[in-house]
Design an enzyme around this catalytic site. Structure first.
Site, PDB file in Angstrom:
ATOM      1  N   LYS A  83       0.857  -1.197   0.000  1.00  0.00           N
ATOM      2  CA  LYS A  83       0.000   0.000   0.000  1.00  0.00           C
ATOM      3  C   LYS A  83       0.885   1.236   0.000  1.00  0.00           C
ATOM      4  O   LYS A  83       1.746   1.407   0.855  1.00  0.00           O
ATOM      5  CB  LYS A  83      -0.820   0.027   1.288  1.00  0.00           C
TER       6      LYS A  83
HETATM    7  C1  E4P Z   1      -8.454   0.427   3.678  1.00  0.00           C
HETATM    8  O1  E4P Z   1      -7.566  -0.137   3.083  1.00  0.00           O
HETATM    9  C2  E4P Z   1      -8.273   1.083   4.989  1.00  0.00           C
HETATM   10  O2  E4P Z   1      -7.492   0.230   5.797  1.00  0.00           O
HETATM   11  C3  E4P Z   1      -9.551   1.306   5.718  1.00  0.00           C
HETATM   12  O3  E4P Z   1     -10.672   0.950   4.963  1.00  0.00           O
HETATM   13  C4  E4P Z   1      -9.646   2.636   6.386  1.00  0.00           C
HETATM   14  O4  E4P Z   1     -10.896   2.733   7.001  1.00  0.00           O
HETATM   15  P1  E4P Z   1     -11.229   3.843   8.095  1.00  0.00           P
HETATM   16  O5  E4P Z   1     -11.529   5.124   7.381  1.00  0.00           O
HETATM   17  O6  E4P Z   1     -12.439   3.309   8.800  1.00  0.00           O
HETATM   18  O7  E4P Z   1     -10.023   3.957   8.993  1.00  0.00           O
END
Ligand code: E4P
Length: 214
Positions: A83
């Site tokens: 990522k």
């Molecule tokens: C996605 O890859 C993220 O880890 C995640 O969906 C972030 O979600 P949040 O906005 O609830 O922290």
């Protein structure tokens, strides 16, 4: 539509796998920070439990740092997807990693043009954060829909992971608009499965059976 689990918790992932509902996993530094123990061991365990892609995020902000970290993360499992945050430095890193055949997921995407740039850099996945846009009073699913349209216009094969999912409505809309993947926290999976009318129905059938004529 594929379901990824947005979690770094081994028990949650294991339970999701038993239900056949985990096609992949996404983590982020905040999710990993909640888990006790060595994060690399946790990440390796997740990679061996799950057959599909497992996203792990870099912490660096310069392209060179991100590339270096990504190469190390990629050694944790053959299904690792790195990522990379959606910045200019991030795009530069994605280009280099794509050329090295290291899969990337461009994260923290909040506009359709960011998603277009990520795809042009060679990202395998993009993650629009719909819930965080809703938090600002915008409609996060509009973002997902625009990315789908743009990718369809140009036959772009970068996969869209609808992320920051907060409620079943996000999942329903994702499925209706043909998103490739939604990543859902463990709690969210339970919310998808449960319905009060199902519980009432089970209760009433059981009651009828127990009070049947004998
Ligand atoms: C996605 O890859 C993220 O880890 C995640 O969906 C972030 O979600 P949040 O906005 O609830 O922290």
């Amino acid at each position: 539509m594929k379901f990824f689990m947005d979690s770094a918790n081994i028990q949650e992932i294991q339970h999701g796998l038993e239900l056949g509902l985990v096609d992949g996993v996404t983590t982020n530094p905040a999710l990993l920070a909640r888990e006790a123990g060595d994060w690399q061991e946790i990440a390796s365990s997740i990679c061996s439990m799950v057959q599909g892609p497992v996203s792990l995020e870099v912490m660096g902000s310069e392209a060179g740092e991100m590339v270096q970290e990504a190469r190390e993360l990629a050694r944790l499992g053959s299904n690792i997807v790195v990522k990379i945050p959606m910045t200019m430095q991030g795009l530069k890193a994605v280009r280099i990693l794509t050329d090295e055949n290291i899969a990337t997921n461009v994260t923290l995407v909040f506009s359709p043009l960011q998603a277009l740039l990520a795809a042009k850099a060679g990202a395998g996945y993009v993650s629009p954060f719909v819930g965080r846009l809703d938090d600002l009073g915008q409609n996060g699913m509009d973002l997902a829909s625009q990315i789908i349209d743009i990718y369809e216009n140009y036959a772009i094969d970068t996969q869209i992971i609808v992320a920051s999912v907060r409620h079943p409505g996000h999942v329903l809309e994702s499925a209706l608009m043909g998103a490739d993947i939604v990543t859902v926290p463990y709690k969210g999976l339970n919310m998808l499965a449960e319905h009060p009318m199902t519980d009432l129905g089970i209760k009433s059938f059981l009651q009828a059976w127990q009070t049947r004529e004998k």
